[in-house]
Design an enzyme around this catalytic site. Structure first.
Site, PDB file in Angstrom:
ATOM      1  N   CYS B 340       0.831  -1.230   0.000  1.00 32.08           N
ATOM      2  CA  CYS B 340       0.000   0.000   0.000  1.00 32.08           C
ATOM      3  C   CYS B 340       0.857   1.267   0.000  1.00 32.08           C
ATOM      4  O   CYS B 340       0.407   2.310   0.487  1.00 32.08           O
ATOM      5  CB  CYS B 340      -0.956   0.059   1.198  1.00 32.08           C
ATOM      6  SG  CYS B 340      -2.150  -1.256   1.228  1.00 32.08           S
ATOM      7  N   ALA B 341       2.088   1.164  -0.470  1.00 39.24           N
ATOM      8  CA  ALA B 341       2.965   2.335  -0.404  1.00 39.24           C
ATOM      9  C   ALA B 341       3.750   2.498  -1.714  1.00 39.24           C
ATOM     10  O   ALA B 341       4.976   2.365  -1.723  1.00 39.24           O
ATOM     11  CB  ALA B 341       3.902   2.220   0.791  1.00 39.24           C
TER      12      ALA B 341
END
Lengths: 79, 382
Positions: B340-341
């Site tokens: 998620c980054a």
């Protein structure tokens, strides 16, 4: 002459304030109890603190110095 | 089984966390702050005590400034949407999670300007690199305290001092550091701090919060939701009182009871002691993995400069096959991919293929580290 009420009700804007005050006042050794907010004093839901009328000023002092907003009423109608 | 996915959520939870949640449901099942009966009051007391212990844990004087949220994402959204208006500028570091980047990209479509200060290939931020972005007088600077991809710890206090000199508010995302490093809101010198309960604070999912520093003026921050609070019920407008201003709707009392037990568990052992253990085991893991031919490690080589989160790739292997073999053949649980980054993976040069992430915890043992190194060695030669 009308006698002094036996109890005072301390009212707060939030439950968090009531619960914080309960801890502060119990720590100071005051005889207090959390009670449902009396309907005749506020239409708000939630809880208030009942303390002895003669100790109300001590309670007020503790709460004011801790910066907790509150109101004190007599509670003779409730008992 | 070896659980190395603590950066996603911690496991196992300490027994007292589970016990506190069961006790809450059995003995304090009322709705806190709504009714005045004993079960409601019992629930309210558990919430209030949790607020006090969180305030103490993070160095906050006023427990009313602990705002409970469902997770760090919710807390970050409250801070970001609550502070920024069309026309405002915001500055972020290059290692942010999508919990920060997605609300900012959303607001970018509504007139907020976003400036990103790049991190180097180890995920490190140079405070001096913020100078030109800060010269634009941003309203807010958002910094990820430690990367969820490779553990790199950001120099938050240094950046915050520059940001304050430029007149900006500072929001720190402590999702990966609360419970891992000593996190003190005053030493970090930030205005707002977002944390999650279910990672290193060892609480259950559905808990987290936003801390408002003692000096922060709440009128700067709009609530994200409005509704019932149990207070000032005679009015149809949202009350200004803290914490109710930001906490509408029935809170996750059972989760917060567990979170408070997690904090106690950490305090009994000491965050510094647990940190020493995690530095030791992550150093051991890093050293072992670095001997494997074809394996590339990301993040700072000094384990003191990172949390116990390690990312790696192996030449000629996809991260998904490595993760599959770790789970299937060795019962070692990790997380692979982009975590998620995407911003962080761009900084590390691992976008879009991603990395294998091993994230350790307070109960990870030396023996588990050694087994993991041997497993990765074998997978590398498949």
């Amino acid at each position: 002459m009308i006698a002094d009420p036996f109890f005072a009700a301390i009212l707060f804007h939030t439950t968090t304030s009531a619960l914080r005050s309960e801890k502060l006042l119990k720590k100071a050794g005051l005889e207090i109890k959390l009670v449902p907010t009396p309907r005749h004093l506020s239409s708000d839901c939630g809880i208030a603190i009942r303390c002895l009328w003669i100790e109300r000023q001590i309670a007020q002092g503790i709460l004011s110095s801790a910066g907790v907003e509150h109101e004190v009423h007599s509670l003779d109608e409730m008992i | 089984m070896i659980y190395l996915d603590n950066a996603a959520t911690s496991w196992p939870k300490p027994q007292p966390v589970i016990q506190a949640m069961q006790d809450y449901l059995e003995r304090a099942g009322g709705n806190p702050g709504r009714s005045g009966h004993r079960l409601s009051i019992a629930a309210g007391r558990i919430l209030y005590d949790a607020r006090e212990s969180l305030a103490e844990f993070f160095g906050l004087q006023d427990p009313f400034r602990v705002i409970f949220t469902l997770n760090a994402t919710h807390a970050l959204n409250l801070a970001i949407h609550g502070l920024l208006r069309p026309g405002d500028q915001v500055v972020v570091g290059g290692m942010e999670h999508n919990a920060v980047m997605r609300p900012l990209r959303w607001l970018e479509k509504h007139g907020v300007q976003v400036a990103k200060v790049p991190a180097n290939q180890h995920g490190q931020l140079d405070p001096a690199a913020f100078a030109s972005a800060l010269a634009q007088s941003p309203r807010l600077v958002v910094i990820n305290h430690a990367s969820n991809v490779c553990g790199t710890i950001a120099p938050v206090a240094e950046i915050a001092s520059l940001a304050h000199a430029a007149g900006a508010f500072v929001l720190v995302d402590a999702a990966q550091t609360a419970g891992v490093l000593p996190v003190d809101i005053n030493s970090l010198d930030v205005d707002l701090l977002a944390f999650t309960g279910h990672k290193s604070l060892l609480g259950p999912p559905g808990t987290g919060g936003l801390l408002l520093a003692d000096h922060f003026e709440p009128q700067e921050l709009k609530p994200l939701v409005q509704g019932g609070t149990g207070s000032r019920s005679e009015f149809e407008i949202q009350p200004d009182d803290l914490p109710d201003h930001y906490e509408s709707g029935t809170p996750n009392g059972v989760g917060i009871a567990g979170l408070a037990a997690g904090i106690s568990w950490l305090q009994e052992r000491g965050v510094e002691n647990l940190r020493d253990h995690e530095i030791e085991i992550s150093r051991r893991l890093r050293q072992g993995l670095s001997q494997i031919p074809g394996l590339c490690l990301y993040g700072p080589s000094d384990s003191q400069q990172a949390t116990a989160v390690l990312s790696f790739t192996i030449e000629g292997k996809t991260v998904s096959e490595i993760g599959y073999h770790l789970d299937e053949d060795y019962e070692i649980l990790c997380r692979v991919g982009l975590h998620c980054a995407p911003a962080a993976h761009h900084s590390l040069g691992t976008f879009p293929s991603g990395t294998v992430r091993l994230s350790l915890g307070p109960t990870t043992t030396h023996a588990q580290i050694d087994q993991t190194i041997r497993a990765v060695e074998r997978i590398a030669t498949l």
